[in-house]
Design a protein around this motif. Structure first.
Motif, PDB file in Angstrom:
ATOM      1  N   ASP A  47       0.826  -1.209   0.000  1.00 42.49           N
ATOM      2  CA  ASP A  47       0.000   0.000   0.000  1.00 42.49           C
ATOM      3  C   ASP A  47       0.863   1.263   0.000  1.00 42.49           C
TER       4      ASP A  47
ATOM      5  N   ARG B 265       1.262   4.148  -2.933  1.00 47.48           N
ATOM      6  CA  ARG B 265       1.066   5.555  -2.552  1.00 47.48           C
ATOM      7  C   ARG B 265       2.258   6.402  -2.999  1.00 47.48           C
ATOM      8  N   SER B 266       3.457   5.901  -2.769  1.00 50.27           N
ATOM      9  CA  SER B 266       4.656   6.638  -3.155  1.00 50.27           C
ATOM     10  C   SER B 266       4.773   6.757  -4.675  1.00 50.27           C
TER      11      SER B 266
ATOM     12  N   SER C  29       2.358   6.957  -6.780  1.00 52.53           N
ATOM     13  CA  SER C  29       1.422   7.979  -7.258  1.00 52.53           C
ATOM     14  C   SER C  29       2.018   9.372  -7.110  1.00 52.53           C
TER      15      SER C  29
ATOM     16  N   ASP D  45      -1.998  11.934   8.428  1.00 52.55           N
ATOM     17  CA  ASP D  45      -1.391  10.773   7.773  1.00 52.55           C
ATOM     18  C   ASP D  45      -0.651   9.930   8.808  1.00 52.55           C
TER      19      ASP D  45
ATOM     20  N   LEU E 108      -5.135   5.209   3.319  1.00 52.85           N
ATOM     21  CA  LEU E 108      -4.259   6.265   2.823  1.00 52.85           C
ATOM     22  C   LEU E 108      -3.866   6.010   1.374  1.00 52.85           C
ATOM     23  N   ARG E 109      -3.629   4.751   1.038  1.00 54.64           N
ATOM     24  CA  ARG E 109      -3.320   4.416  -0.360  1.00 54.64           C
ATOM     25  C   ARG E 109      -4.463   4.833  -1.276  1.00 54.64           C
ATOM     26  N   THR E 110      -5.678   4.454  -0.916  1.00 57.99           N
ATOM     27  CA  THR E 110      -6.839   4.754  -1.759  1.00 57.99           C
ATOM     28  C   THR E 110      -7.083   6.256  -1.862  1.00 57.99           C
TER      29      THR E 110
ATOM     30  N   THR F 171      -4.895   8.687  -1.472  1.00 65.58           N
ATOM     31  CA  THR F 171      -3.830   9.331  -2.239  1.00 65.58           C
ATOM     32  C   THR F 171      -4.002   9.072  -3.724  1.00 65.58           C
ATOM     33  N   LEU F 172      -4.309   7.848  -4.088  1.00 72.37           N
ATOM     34  CA  LEU F 172      -4.524   7.528  -5.505  1.00 72.37           C
ATOM     35  C   LEU F 172      -5.711   8.306  -6.068  1.00 72.37           C
TER      36      LEU F 172
ATOM     37  N   ARG G  69      -6.829  15.272  -0.179  1.00 72.47           N
ATOM     38  CA  ARG G  69      -6.273  14.446   0.896  1.00 72.47           C
ATOM     39  C   ARG G  69      -6.739  14.941   2.266  1.00 72.47           C
TER      40      ARG G  69
END
Length: 233
Positions: free
Chosen positions: A35, A39-40, A42, A166, A178-180, A182-183, A218
């Protein structure tokens, strides 16, 4: 390498000679790593796209963009240090079942982060005629830098809240959310505005509007998540 050695020593000491893999823990860590990597990635796609589009507006514009972006990344690392503290405090509190302590730590960390970011924004706003000259004396670059500079100043208080929250959510193991988030912000706000700024010749204002929209997206996501209380369950 020193960190790895210290980790190995601590692991051996706590395992008391029993070094068999704990597969459920390993799977959980790999899932979180996946995840965080997504995130990174993106972030990297967005910032590379922003640099590519800025380069199409001219040398002065891409130079101005890169100077302000490096300052943005510097302040991001500063605020990230507070987010890491929040992550550790919240993680420790939740691990001990101290939910009220975790909420207090989240509130205090966010307040401190926002306070520092507001102070930084005030310094940068006051130094708009002086600080950019530390990096260049080229009149064209200095002129082009004014547009992203004010976006940078405006985003700092938002970033203070986003980075702290975060950290809170990472401390609770909420990396998937957080992944979702951020994407969604990257693909739904940042990237479209970057490329629309090229298509419609919006210049650096368009690119940095994309970054501002990304941060606002975010912020809305992490505030909603924290207020929902799902992160303490």
């Amino acid at each position: 390498s020193l960190t790895g050695i210290a980790f190995a020593v601590r692991l051996i000491g706590e395992s008391r000679g029993r070094l068999r893999p704990d597969w459920p823990v390993i799977r959980a860590q790999l899932t979180m790593a996946r995840d965080l990597v997504l995130r990174s990635l993106s972030f990297q796609v967005c910032f590379i796209s922003a640099a590519a589009v800025a380069a199409r507006f001219g040398v002065a514009q891409v130079a101005a963009h890169q100077v302000v972006l490096q300052l943005w990344e510097f302040t991001s690392l500063l605020l990230d240090s507070l987010a890491i503290a929040a992550q550790q405090l919240v993680g420790a509190a939740l691990g001990a079942g101290a939910f009220r302590v975790a909420r207090r730590a989240a509130t205090r960390a966010t307040a401190v982060s926002v306070g520092i970011s507001v102070l930084l924004a005030a310094v940068l706003a006051a130094g708009v005629a002086v600080i950019p000259r530390i990096f260049t004396d080229d009149a064209a670059i200095l002129d082009a830098m004014r547009t992203p500079w004010w976006f940078f100043v405006a985003m700092l208080p938002i970033a203070g809240a986003v980075f702290a929250l975060d950290g809170v959510l990472l401390g609770s193991g909420d990396a998937a959310f957080l992944r979702t988030a951020t994407l969604a912000g990257a693909l739904g706000a940042f990237l479209p505005l970057i490329w629309l700024s090229w298509a419609f010749d919006w210049g650096l204002a368009g690119i940095w509007s994309g970054l501002l929209a990304f941060m606002c997206t975010r912020l809305a996501a992490v505030v909603w998540r924290v207020r929902s209380g799902a992160w303490v369950k």
